[in-house]
Design an enzyme around this catalytic site. Structure first.
Site, short mmCIF file in Angstrom:
data_model
loop_
_atom_site.label_atom_id
_atom_site.label_comp_id
_atom_site.label_asym_id
_atom_site.label_seq_id
_atom_site.Cartn_x
_atom_site.Cartn_y
_atom_site.Cartn_z
N TYR A 438 -10.29 -40.07 -166.99
CA TYR A 438 -11.53 -39.28 -165.68
C TYR A 438 -11.17 -38.29 -165.95
O TYR A 438 -9.84 -37.57 -166.18
CB TYR A 438 -11.30 -40.63 -165.14
CG TYR A 438 -10.80 -41.11 -164.21
CD1 TYR A 438 -9.45 -39.92 -164.16
CD2 TYR A 438 -10.35 -42.09 -163.58
CE1 TYR A 438 -8.18 -40.38 -163.32
CE2 TYR A 438 -9.42 -42.49 -162.64
CZ TYR A 438 -8.25 -41.32 -162.21
OH TYR A 438 -6.98 -41.63 -162.08
N GLU A 439 -12.95 -37.31 -165.60
CA GLU A 439 -12.15 -36.04 -165.22
C GLU A 439 -12.42 -35.14 -166.39
O GLU A 439 -12.21 -34.15 -166.56
CB GLU A 439 -11.76 -35.87 -163.94
CG GLU A 439 -11.67 -36.81 -162.72
CD GLU A 439 -12.77 -36.28 -162.14
OE1 GLU A 439 -14.40 -35.37 -162.59
OE2 GLU A 439 -13.55 -37.30 -160.71
#
Lengths: 595, 595
Positions: A438-439
């Protein structure tokens, strides 16, 4: 299951001796940030982490969240812990004093955030997302939105989210389809967003969604995406809550880890359209979102540090208690605790050395960010900004990739009981597994690194960093210490590998971007491993220079750990160099049908 | 979620071209093992794996097993699948013809077992444990026990278990406390065993437990442990089931993975004592158990290959379907499937190359085992036994450590959806995580390797292997092919690293066993990585020698994959060498209190 105890002595070492706290404290605006204040903050935070957040971590994992008719219920204890968190001012701690925050430097808040992430990673995500939304509104929002949302978001009474991903638009945000239709001073938003962390929950009275969407006349691709603030409950002019907005949590995901954190599918505008307000300029939303994302990327890298520390403490606690087998070579006497067995020590040293290097890198980068923002000298600000930009994808990518390995080693130290959920070691590995995704996945970070951070400035920032490393090499050689000489030899090998790989990348990036990209992740790992090695070498230098009377054991451990890193971790750079410089052809050679 | 399709072409390549199937087929007793028969068996097994075992794999994970009042219920479909498995003769396939098995060489059964493990690892464990128990009874049991138990265990009507571990006796079996008190022709067993895979279940009418216990007058330590066969239901002289024995499943564990496989706490003798029969000589039980364990270790290593293959197929399927982003460098045109992106290819190539090397190593070792057993020449048998002994811990340790990484990469290829359980990628990583632990952790394998397999014969077996590698190096250089030259250069670096590390180990093992042990796991990984590289180099040699008209694409892929391994995987050996030769001091230097 051991509890979490924040490693404040190690944190202070990384802050003071490696990241340069004194310099940060001397920046304009930080007049009140004294060493005493910082120690007091860390001690208070450490207590909160141990007493409030750590105890509910395992039940967050076990119970997870439930979603019924759009309402999400968090695990037992989360709501109460969040209230305490807000009341104690911890949510506001990193925020701007303009909106009720304490305005502490990033370096200090980084150490505190590490504690939240280590004690309860799932819980900590809620604040992290709120901080991102706060940053976006503070930098790009209208004065009205700033006044309307920020005070309650900084305090934590309201939380924030980032609504980027759609099922067809993950790494590629140019494919976003959510629509925003103008209507008076606001827009009507409709579309479905997925993977929205803390997108819906029962811990706060309002949730402020930052949503990427397209205007009707927007150009295609990334240059047609705008950012909107879309509150769950509309906010009246007097600050009170108005009617419910047209958005709902459609479902939450069943994930491998971070069960305590609801990951929502958010449906906007299923009826009349959700009311949203433009943040920043139309069609410039991606730039605004990057304000949030860069911060978030550093914070996810820090998550890698934190969850690794948590796994290390769990493994260490077990290794100190579990009795099994005689010491190697002994033919009489009883069995001993397994920390006495060389391979268990090797695993613990590997965890410890990597964690210290990762923490040093994350804190160093946070300090660069502070200086980039507040240093009185413009040239210094620019230099520190270049260093921040270079190292952000490395903190995110390298620390999280390490975290997957370290949390796995944490299970291994336990043997069979490590695989049993009640022991608690599995959760850390399952939680850690999301951090490389994620990110922005490690691959996305690595492409950002070789493109925007290395090729774009023709390697200037990397060579700035290499210059610092070479200065450290000179100091290591000059010290006339056997350990430091060994460390210097290994670091020297690392810098040569980094120079070689950087030269190769710069030579090929324009004419053969696919070959450059084939080596992007090995390059990110190479840069992380060498920079970590440089910071460990600096730690050893500091330790060697301390008078023998000052915390001699603590500093001796720093030297041993740096030497371990030099002998066991840094040599990995040669494989990365080979993969980058020699290996692009074999990555790209195979037809798709032959996989 | 993709289904599993057995890679029979790759399996046949590893069997025929790398493990030397022709030689195995020529061994006495294998007269009927023709290439046609083997292909037919693999095709049938592949169908069974895809059609029967793979479809219930995810629900085994989701539902897990339940335990109530000592009865364990398996997930939906498992009981029916097991019946089919037994009826189709698959359980009997690797067994001895003396008891109804097909007596196929290990090389062939290894390929078939890979399919069971890949399609449904949790399910496959039941047969694996039964095979271990069959081996122990066949080699060490009385004639009465052989006749009484083996026919039904070989067929699979009854299943078998290995009861070694107790809470205080994990890696160190000398601490076993379970008691066996003589009573007539049998013994009364009492004690609690933990981590008993398929220790209780509803798929077979009887379960035959192999139990380690101590006689009342047994000496302390490992030389006082005896092996007993303890059936769940006693067996009458006519082969029919008698009364229930005094043993019960007290509970089953809540694990990170292999949920479909019940891991039982077994309570023996809570009332009058469970009736057990001595297997082999008194106090020599550990030796008998090792008969089972060596086989089981190879099979767990094979599990590493299998679950990695499964994860690869899942990731590859996704990479071929998922559309995201334009090709790198493109400024126009639409988005493409992610297999076109260099970093995704790099991940897939890394999985593919390691899997092929691991499979080659596992099959090569199985062939050595066949020759060690049946080769007409005693010197050859001895040589092959030495090679089997050397490589068994490497297959177990290296293939499983790789499997943890490869299944993690499998998640990474998926990006965000990889972390969602429904996608199926997580299960493979959670399942794989046990493989480096059970049947002896990687640390235990590595100590076995450096002690019993390297130091004891003064490196003779390693040098035998190095001799084979050097012969391959000569052939690679002689071929005058650019790819082969690159591969040779990398392999040469690997053999030098292996020689250096082996020399160092031999020089230090006796006088400083702790320093040797500090490098044991890096040494195991070094040996695995180099041996894998040697087999990949042989694959490339085979491919280069094929006429261009024969399956040219298949062989081209073999060459590319070998080159990828040479450029991306083999260079890891230098870090292993450094850790072994330079790094023992820093593993051992720190006081326990300074961790």
């Amino acid at each position: 299951m051991t509890t979490y105890v924040a490693p404040t002595r190690d944190m202070l070492f990384a802050m003071n001796e490696l990241a340069g706290f004194a310099e940060i404290a001397a920046l304009p605006g930080n007049e009140e940030v004294t060493p005493d204040l910082v120690e007091a903050i860390l001690d208070e935070a450490a207590r909160f982490a141990t007493e409030v957040l750590a105890p509910i971590n395992a039940q967050g994992d076990r119970q997870g969240c439930t979603c019924k008719d759009g309402h999400v219920t968090t695990a037992d204890g989360f709501k109460a812990a969040y209230s305490k968190f807000v009341e104690s001012g911890w949510n506001a701690m990193p925020g701007s004093p303009d909106f009720g925050g304490q305005g502490l430097p990033s370096l200090v808040s980084t150490a505190v955030l590490e504690m939240w992430k280590a004690s309860n990673m799932a819980f900590s995500l809620c604040q992290m997302l709120t901080l991102g939304a706060v940053a976006a509104i503070a930098h790009h929002g209208s004065e009205r939105d700033r006044q309307r949302y920020l005070p309650k978001m900084v305090s934590g009474e309201w939380t924030g989210t980032m609504n980027l991903t759609e099922s067809q638009a993950g790494s590629d945000l140019s494919a976003v389809r959510t629509k925003a239709v103008p209507e008076g001073d606001h827009y009507r938003i409709s579309g479905t967003k997925i993977f929205i962390t803390w997108g819906e929950h029962d811990m706060a009275e309002n949730i402020i969604h930052m949503v990427l969407a397209r205007l009707p006349d927007a150009p295609e691709g990334t240059k047609g995406i705008s950012l909107f603030v879309v509150p769950k409950f509309l906010v009246n002019d007097d600050g009170s809550l108005g009617p419910r907005n047209d958005l709902i949590c459609a479902s939450i995901e069943h994930k491998m880890g971070i069960h305590g954190s609801p990951t929502a599918v958010m449906a906007f505008g299923e009826n009349e359209g959700a009311i949203g307000y433009l943040v920043g300029e139309a069609n410039r939303g991606l730039g605004c979102m990057f304000t949030m994302m860069n911060h978030a990327r550093l914070n996810v890298g820090l998550e890698g540090v934190a969850i690794s520390e948590r796994a290390y403490q769990q493994a260490l606690g077990y290794a100190r208690e579990r009795i099994q087998s005689r010491p190697i070579g002994a033919t009489s006497g009883g069995p001993v605790t397994i920390i006495h067995h060389p391979d268990v020590r090797r695993m613990l040293m590997d965890m410890k050395a990597r964690i210290e290097a990762m923490r040093a890198l994350a804190y160093f980068t946070a300090a660069q960010m502070d200086k980039a923002q507040s240093h009185p000298d413009a040239a210094e600000r620019q230099k520190c900004q270049a260093m921040t930009d270079l190292l952000t994808p490395v903190v995110k990518g390298w620390c999280t990739e390490n975290a997957v390995d370290i949390t796995s080693t944490g299970i291994q130290v336990h043997g069979g009981v490590g695989f049993i959920e009640e022991t608690g070691a599995c959760q850390h590995m399952r939680d850690a597994r999301i951090t490389t995704i994620y990110e922005g996945t490690t691959g996305i970070q690595a492409n950002d690194l070789i493109g925007r951070k290395v090729a774009r400035d023709q390697g200037a920032a990397v060579h700035l960093l290499l210059g610092e490393m070479n200065a450290t090499l000179v100091a290591l050689e000059a010290a006339g210490d056997k350990d430091l000489r060994v460390i210097a030899g290994s670091l020297q090998g690392g810098t040569v590998a980094l120079e070689t790989a950087t030269g190769w990348l710069l030579s090929i990036y324009e004419r053969d971007p696919a070959s450059a990209a084939a080596g992007a992740v090995p390059y990110l790992k190479l840069l992380g491993t060498v920079t970590g090695g440089w910071l460990m070498a600096r730690a050893a230098l500091v330790a060697a220079a301390k008078p023998a009377t000052t915390e001699s054991e603590f500093y001796r451990a720093k030297k041993v750990t740096a030497r371990f890193y030099a002998e066991h971790v840094l040599p990995e750079v040669h494989a990365f160099r080979a993969a980058i410089v020699d290996g692009a052809g074999s990555v790209l050679a195979l037809d798709e049908s032959l996989f």
